[in-house]
Design an enzyme around this catalytic site. Structure first.
Site, PDB file in Angstrom:
ATOM      1  N   HIS A  69     -10.997   2.338  -1.095  1.00 39.89           N
ATOM      2  CA  HIS A  69     -11.199   1.932   0.302  1.00 39.89           C
ATOM      3  C   HIS A  69     -12.026   0.651   0.295  1.00 39.89           C
ATOM      4  CE1 HIS A  69     -11.170   3.673   4.611  1.00 39.89           C
ATOM      5  NE2 HIS A  69      -9.952   3.410   4.206  1.00 39.89           N
ATOM      6  N   HIS A 113       0.809  -1.210   0.000  1.00 40.89           N
ATOM      7  CA  HIS A 113       0.000   0.000   0.000  1.00 40.89           C
ATOM      8  C   HIS A 113       0.853   1.276   0.000  1.00 40.89           C
ATOM      9  CE1 HIS A 113      -3.879   1.942   0.691  1.00 40.89           C
ATOM     10  NE2 HIS A 113      -3.188   2.824   1.387  1.00 40.89           N
TER      11      HIS A 113
END
Ligand SMILES: Nc1ncnc2c1ncn2[C@@H]1O[C@H](COP(=O)(O)OP(=O)(O)O)[C@@H](O)[C@H]1O
Ligand SMILES: [Mg+2]
Lengths: 739, 247, 86, 86
Positions: A94, A48
């Site tokens: 998300h 990430h």
């Protein structure tokens, strides 16, 4: 900090790091890391934060143009829009949090992307969202949809940023892994664009916003279980959004940016305090020293590890001019927010964190980013690709009743009206919205200027599954076409690359193909990529999602009063079809909805023609020659015509004739690219036709606006009211399964 | 005329109200910060939309305690004109300056769309430029806009002409389908008994320019401007000409 | 001390949430469910306060802020839990 | 029978509502107020149900619908009030 467990390669592996990565850490530090340091590395070197599987490939994307003020690498991208102003924007995923807790996951997704944009000094003016859910009849789908939509609305509405568009698709490929991608567009003055590079040794590092709790601590769940007597207590918790605090933070930060006390600012997103400190120090080529005891905490007994890695929302880290602390404090006091000096900028190139008087972290900043792992993971074409691409039209029976097929398509979850979704969003606040949700792109005026911005977000993941290269080319083209039909010229795009596990060669292959597709389309259409986000590991139980490279694009309209929407405006206008229709149904909504098949190759695309069509529409719109424009996408010409009628303010119908040059289903529902439906005044048509001929754009008058029906040749003749009833309420009906 | 637009933490449509008044209606309009009780000599007060204090407990529940609202109370008691839109309406109800309360929409979801309103009383300071029965298209955007008051309050409101607007369909009928939030008697806006405090869920400040969604809201601001000008011309004398209609 | 406060919709006031939950429970097969009413449950920790006086203060909080008496009723109890978290 | 159900935010989970109310109470002069936590209070009337079995059903309702166990805890009690409204 006594009695801490020894940190070994095993601890590192539990943090998701590999043995080689562990070796690297030991060699950077010249010793094994402390537990806290390991936490820092595991966060910073996570996929990430470090983009370790994607970095090498992302480099191939075109990122520059004269008007690009900030390309990828900062919190958001920025492009010049004239009048000394810049459009600042970014899209972000998300996905996993939204699957676990749809309302809060989606809400905090919106919160995160808003911070990315206002961190740059931009006032957010619009949000968009791109959503993918599982099959509409999957038992979990209705709850997920309701939660996600309410969460996006709940957050954006409360912060006071208009949500003006987006997309929603349903596909069994997302049954266990939904996608929630959120986009924010803001406006900043050129000289007030802020970056996240620390400077000025001795300058204070200031923490502002909400207190730190044990929210979403990365990798901590298993790791802390080993040494915590009360493991229940230390379990990471779901992040809950606090949009009110975000609103205060937004206003306070923008006010602070008008003063001259601010040196650098960065939101605390993934890996919280750790990544914001390391990144600010790293970008400035300096060091940062913080005292964890001074971090405002929500709960008692938090450990250094937890404070460093908490992902509590609505927090920012900033560097101010030394001596200006009282000015900073005064502004945050005004907005009832905390501002705590927690450290300072140093010249030693280290990230140091003290806790209870001891140094818990001492890491050289540059190596964390410079020597971060970089992988060129093996890629391999999926074994079943050839088989999936096979489609013999000859074996498909032509529909006996095309009108039935049209009704079925208009009532299908992917093509029906998304009104139920977007009416839950405040699409008006702050008064920029010229065209809100319900057309191809949203259009926003720029106050105090004649100009406007158009925004859209697009991706057809079915095309990407069948051919990720072509699918990605089409995603870029469709986004750009949506801007063109609104009258706008694209300035830049932000991509959100949602894929499965990159350690699987077929996923990596899809990823590389998609990047190549985005690159080629961007080069051809001259659109720079200015920001983006990669979301890997979207698999559940070994199944990856269909590749979904979502494209968000922003364009400029010189005279916003000339912008166009898709609905027909006046009876008697001529309906014009631009582009070429081919006999193709591969990957179409028709094939999926009517025949239950996802196969074939996506539609053919000719980038040269695409460019000509878009340029033509844009110029004709700017000259005020057009009354409406709509791109032909899923569902083909028949569905596009129906949408022009249904979006018409007076619900005007149309009478259309099509040359029966191919199978009726391909003619009506085929998804050939680079096609646009226009409506023009009858007087205007000859001039438009000549211009099209000159520009090498195929243009054909196919009918006329005005009739209470939609009539297409001998195939379709249906009252608009009937279509409206099917299309308008379909989503609500489908979702009104048990709450 | 000089207008004050209250700004609470969490106000969102304050900028829109200021824009509508200053850029569109060419009025002098200033923000009034919630912590400051000084109304700075304004002729009228606007309580804007948004989510004051996050609206976390009940919409408008906390704003009414702010210092500026204590001054607004006195201002209203002296006959000053106060207009609350959306969250502003909720705040005025919570503050007891208007009767009733606004509860969760019947659909349980937030709803943002343009609706039709029917003007129920054109002899008020807010509607004097409209005709009774006239339809206005104005957007709503709220999650808690369902007007509630007990039966006797409703009866009084109706009898005294304090109901300003109802939600209606395109034909002007107050049908259940045209009621976007379940409001009792389709009530979209009311005023106090003395006719100087107004509250409405729809957002007229979002309907003052054709390019961003219509101009029907202008009539309401224009009404108030004319009222204020008339009052000024009368030398700030009796502030009670266009009060509630006694039928 | 801990005050436990219950805020409930007044009789006669619309409770669309309660209605929706009742419907959902029926749909889930809970046929025995009749009326459902949804209110708020608020826990307020009070430092150093006790007895009658504290109760008076809690009542004041409810009247002033926690309940809107046009649409809501409230009741509360106070428990002396020695300052522990509930 | 009447089930009284209390749904509260889990410990450690941010409770923005509670935070905001605590601040407001302070601003109103209730200096003694410490932590505030806000949850839901739900009354479910159950026709013809009683005893252990009814309690089991209520638990099921909470788990399936009334509480979101990712962020909320619940507890409940059942009272036999002879079918009267509370
Ligand atoms: N999640 C969403 N949020 C806001 N608006 C949405 C959303 N999904 C769809 N819309 C709106 O509904 C309209 C139709 O969407 P779509 O069919 O995807 O349009 P297109 O095919 O032109 O991209 C668009 O105006 C879009 O902005
Ligand atoms: Mg499109």
């Amino acid at each position: 900090m006594s009695e801490r467990p020894p940190v070994t390669v095993r601890t590192a592996e539990e943090h998701g790091l590999t043995a080689e990565e562990w070796e690297k850490i030991v060699s950077i530090l010249g010793r094994p890391p402390t537990f806290e340091e390991l936490g820092v590395f595991s966060a910073m070197w996570s996929e990430h934060c470090s983009y370790k599987s994607s970095r090498a490939h992302l480099k191939s994307l075109p990122t520059s143009a004269l008007h690009v003020i900030q390309g990828p690498g900062e919190n958001a991208g920025a492009v010049d829009i004239g009048d000394g102003l810049a459009a600042v924007f970014k899209i972000e995923s998300h996905n996993h949090p939204s699957f676990i807790e749809p309302y809060q996951g989606a809400a905090t997704g919106v919160g995160g992307i808003l911070r990315d944009v206002f961190t740059m000094g931009a006032r957010p003016i619009a949000n968009l969202n791109s959503l993918r859910f599982g099959a509409i009849d999957h038992p979990r789908t209705p709850q997920l949809v309701k939660g996600v939509v309410a969460g996006i609305g709940g957050y954006g509405n409360c912060v006071g940023v208009a949500t003006v568009g987006g997309e929603v698709y349903f596909d069994a490929g997302y049954d266990q892994n939904i996608l929630v991608n959120a986009f924010t567009l803001g406006i900043a003055r050129h000289e007030r664009i802020f970056r996240a590079a620390a400077s000025g040794v001795g300058n204070p590092v200031i923490y502002v916003g909400s207190r730190t709790g044990r929210d979403g601590i990365h990798g901590a769940s298993m790791a802390s279980a080993e040494f915590a007597e009360d493991s229940e207590e230390k379990r990471p918790t779901v992040q809950v959004g606090d949009p009110f605090t975000e609103k205060l933070l937004l206003e306070a930060c923008l006010e602070l940016m008008e003063s001259d006390c601010l040196v650098a600012i960065q939101d605390m997103g993934a890996a919280g305090l750790t990544s914001s400190s390391v990144e600010m120090a790293g970008r400035g080529g300096l060091g940062i020293e913080i005292d964890l005891d001074r971090v405002p905490q929500r709960e008692e007994g938090m450990s250094a590890y937890e404070i460093l890695l908490s992902e509590s929302q609505e927090r920012m880290l900033l560097v101010a001019q030394a001596g200006r602390e009282p000015d900073v404090k005064r502004i945050f006091d005004k907005w009832d927010l905390q501002a705590a000096v927690i450290g300072r900028v140093t010249d030693d190139g280290l990230f140091r964190a003290r806790w209870h008087g001891e140094e818990a972290v001492r890491i050289p900043v540059q190596p964390v980013s410079m020597q971060a792992p970089l992988y060129r993971r093996p890629a391999e074409e999926p074994k079943n690709l050839n088989e999936m691409q096979e489609l013999s039209l000859a074996s498909l029976p032509e529909p006996r009743d095309c009108e039935e097929a049209l009704k079925k398509l208009l009532g299908s979850p992917n093509l029906c009206s998304k009104r139920w979704v977007y009416e839950q969003y405040d699409s008006l606040v702050r008064g920029h919205t010229v065209i809100g949700p319900g057309s191809d792109a949203a259009v926003l005026r720029i106050k105090g200027s004649a100009r406007g911005l158009a925004v859209t977000v697009d991706c057809n993941s079915r095309y990407c599954l069948l051919d990720p290269y072509v699918g990605a080319v089409i995603a870029v083209c469709e986004a750009s076409r949506n801007l063109a039909v609104s009258g706008a010229r694209p300035l830049g795009l932000s991509d959100c690359l949602n894929f499965g596990n990159p350690e699987k060669p077929p996923v990596m292959w899809q990823f590389q193909q998609a990047i190549a597709g985005i690159r080629d389309a961007c080069l051809s259409l001259a659109i720079p990529v200015v920001s983006g986000n990669v979301s890997f590991y979207n698999d559940t139980d070994g199944r990856s999602i269909p590749p979904t490279p979502t494209i968000a694009m922003v364009g400029l309209i010189d005279d916003v009063s000339r912008c166009l929407a898709q609905g027909f405006r006046r009876a008697g206008d001529v309906i014009v079809l631009l582009g070429r229709s081919r006999e193709e149904l591969g990957g179409s909504e028709f094939l999926a909805t009517i025949h239950g098949q996802v196969r074939g190759t996506p539609p053919w695309i000719d980038l040269g023609l695409e460019k000509r069509v878009q340029g033509f529409v844009r110029a004709a719109a700017a000259d005020g020659w057009l009354r409406s424009a709509h791109d032909v996408s899923e569902g083909g010409v028949a569905v596009a015509l129906a949408e022009c009628c249904l979006a018409s303010p007076d619900r005007l119908g149309a009478r259309v004739d099509l040359e029966p040059s191919m199978r009726s289903d391909a003619l009506l529902f085929g998804e050939s690219q680079s096609r646009v439906l226009l409506s023009v005044d009858r007087q205007q048509w000859p001039r438009l036709r000549d211009r099209a001929q000159r520009d090498g754009v195929p243009a054909e008058a196919i009918g006329e606006v005005g009739s209470p029906h939609l009539e297409i040749g001998d195939w379709i003749d249906v009252p608009l009211d009937e279509l409206a009833a099917i299309w308008d309420g379909a989503l609500e009906r489908a979702l009104r399964v048990v709450a | 005329m000089k207008w004050g637009v209250l700004v609470f933490p969490g106000s969102n449509d304050d900028q829109d109200a200021l824009w509508a008044l200053s850029s569109v209606h060419r009025q002098e309009a200033i923000p009034l910060w919630h912590k400051d009780p000084d109304l700075r000599g304004v002729d009228a007060v606007v309580v804007p939309g948004g989510f004051s204090y996050g609206d976390y407990l009940r919409c408008g529940a906390m704003a009414r305690f702010s210092p500026v609202m204590q001054s607004v109370r006195a201002f209203a008691a002296a006959g000053g004109i106060v207009l609350g839109m959306c969250n502003g309406f909720q705040i005025l109800c919570e503050a007891g300056l208007l009767p009733g309360a606004l509860v969760r929409n019947r659909s349980l979801t937030f709803v943002c769309k343009r609706v039709w309103l029917r003007v129920e009383n054109d002899r008020t300071a807010l509607t004097r430029c409209c005709r009774e029965g006239e339809r206005l298209q104005i957007p709503i955007k709220h999650g808690e806009g369902c007007y509630f008051a007990d039966e006797s309050t409703l009866r009084d409101l109706e009898a005294r002409g304090q109901v300003l607007f109802r939600y209606v369909d395109a034909a002007g009928e107050a049908t259940p389908e045209a009621n976007p939030n379940g409001a009792l008697r389709s009530i979209a806006g009311v005023m106090n008994a003395s006719g100087n405090v107004f509250g409405m869920m729809p957002h007229p400040e979002h309907a003052v320019e054709a390019i961003v969604g219509g101009e029907d809201g202008r009539k309401l601001f224009q009404s108030l401007i004319e009222e204020l000008e008339e009052r000024a011309a009368r030398g700030g004398g009796s502030r009670r000409r266009t009060t509630g209609r006694a039928t | 001390m801990l005050a436990k406060i219950y805020v409930t919709p007044k009789r006669g006031v619309l409770d669309p949430q309660g209605k929706a939950v009742a419907q959902a429970l029926h749909a889930l097969g809970f046929a025995e469910v009749g009326d459902v009413r949804i209110g708020k449950y608020i826990e307020v920790r009070l430092e150093g306060a006790a007895g009658e006086e504290a109760a008076g203060r809690v009542r004041e909080m409810c009247e002033k802020l926690l309940a809107n008496q046009v649409i809501e009723d409230f009741r509360f109890e106070t428990v002396d839990d020695g300052g522990k978290r509930s």
